[in-house]
Write an enzyme that holds these catalytic residues in place. Structure first.
Site, short mmCIF file in Angstrom:
data_model
loop_
_atom_site.label_atom_id
_atom_site.label_comp_id
_atom_site.label_asym_id
_atom_site.label_seq_id
_atom_site.Cartn_x
_atom_site.Cartn_y
_atom_site.Cartn_z
N ASP A 18 1.12 -1.41 0.39
CA ASP A 18 0.32 0.40 -0.04
C ASP A 18 1.07 1.23 0.27
O ASP A 18 1.94 1.67 0.40
CB ASP A 18 -1.01 0.36 0.77
CG ASP A 18 -2.31 0.89 1.25
OD1 ASP A 18 -2.35 1.70 0.24
OD2 ASP A 18 -2.69 1.52 1.73
N ASN A 66 -10.49 -2.54 -6.49
CA ASN A 66 -9.57 -2.07 -7.72
C ASN A 66 -10.29 -1.59 -8.64
O ASN A 66 -9.52 -0.60 -9.75
CB ASN A 66 -8.06 -2.39 -7.93
CG ASN A 66 -7.19 -1.89 -6.60
OD1 ASN A 66 -6.46 -2.39 -6.12
ND2 ASN A 66 -8.30 -0.93 -5.48
#
Length: 246
Positions: A18, A66
């Protein structure tokens, strides 16, 4: 930073990679620039994990959620997958890395599906480390597809519902054949698992670092492992009585 050789190395490490977008924005660059730098961090981490003696490394590269990101960003991420598989596969193979792709493949183009298949077939007998890359993956999707698979077996008469155990479910997951993670690492300072390996992380130790993924390196990995080595894994038992498994 060196790992003490006498201490236990986690067999399986999972990482939520991340912070690519924030890393790029801090430098006045588009988010896609951060994703490209993130690939370099991925390569460093695979090398460092292999050197440390980790046998399984699972990286959360692209979640089912996503797909909702801007089309340009998704396009760039697909391009990075193609680039990595086309240009880095020989290096992975030469380093005795076994590559596995986990996740829902239904949304990928045929050329990417072929690259997935080629990469897995070429490296299937390698045994230095198994690298699982999670793409179009979510923990809830994985559990759902496992339930569908088992339900179909029951419908077809090949499975008695009374025979369904935790091991039966584990073998129906997309990670079948791979032990559950000993250690979960998440970069960028966020402290949540974000729908990743929901079943498999039941007893994993968690380590959160403020380091953004493009900056993650060998020292960061070793720091996470050193933290893991200081913990007593209990698996629900009292201190000092836990076995080395569930």
């Amino acid at each position: 930073m060196n790992l003490p050789p006498e201490t236990t190395i986690p067999q399986h490490v999972a990482i939520i990679m991340d912070g690519n977008g924030r890393w790029a924005q801090k430098r006045g660059q588009p988010r896609t620039f951060g994703h490209r730098k993130g690939v370099e961090a991925l390569e460093r981490t695979v090398r460092a994990a292999t050197e440390a003696g980790i046998k399984y490394l699972t990286l959360f590269a692209f979640s089912t959620e996503n797909w909702k990101r801007p089309a340009d960003e998704v396009h760039d991420l697909m391009h990075l997958m193609r680039f990595y598989l086309q240009n880095k596969l020989d290096e992975l193979h030469g380093n005795n890395v076994r590559l596995k792709i986990i996740g829902d493949r239904t949304a990928f183009s045929s050329d990417l599906l072929n690259l997935f298949k080629q990469a897995e077939e070429k490296t299937q007998n390698n045994d230095a480390i198994t690298l699982q890359i999670a793409v179009s993956y979510s923990g809830r999707w994985d559990i759902r597809q496992a339930v569908h698979k088992l339900a179909q077996q029951v419908k077809d008469g090949g499975l008695d519902p009374a025979e369904i155990t935790e091991d039966t479910i584990a073998q129906a997951l997309d990670t079948a054949g791979v032990p559950e993670p000993d250690l979960l690492i998440r970069t960028s300072g966020e402290q949540r698992i974000s729908n990743f390996l929901l079943w498999q992380l039941a007893y994993s130790e968690c380590y959160f670092t403020p380091t953004l993924w493009p900056d993650f390196d060998k020292a960061d990995l070793y720091e996470a492992i050193a933290s893991y080595q200081q913990r007593e894994r209990r698996f629900g038992a009292l201190p000092g009585t836990a076995e080395t498994g569930k």
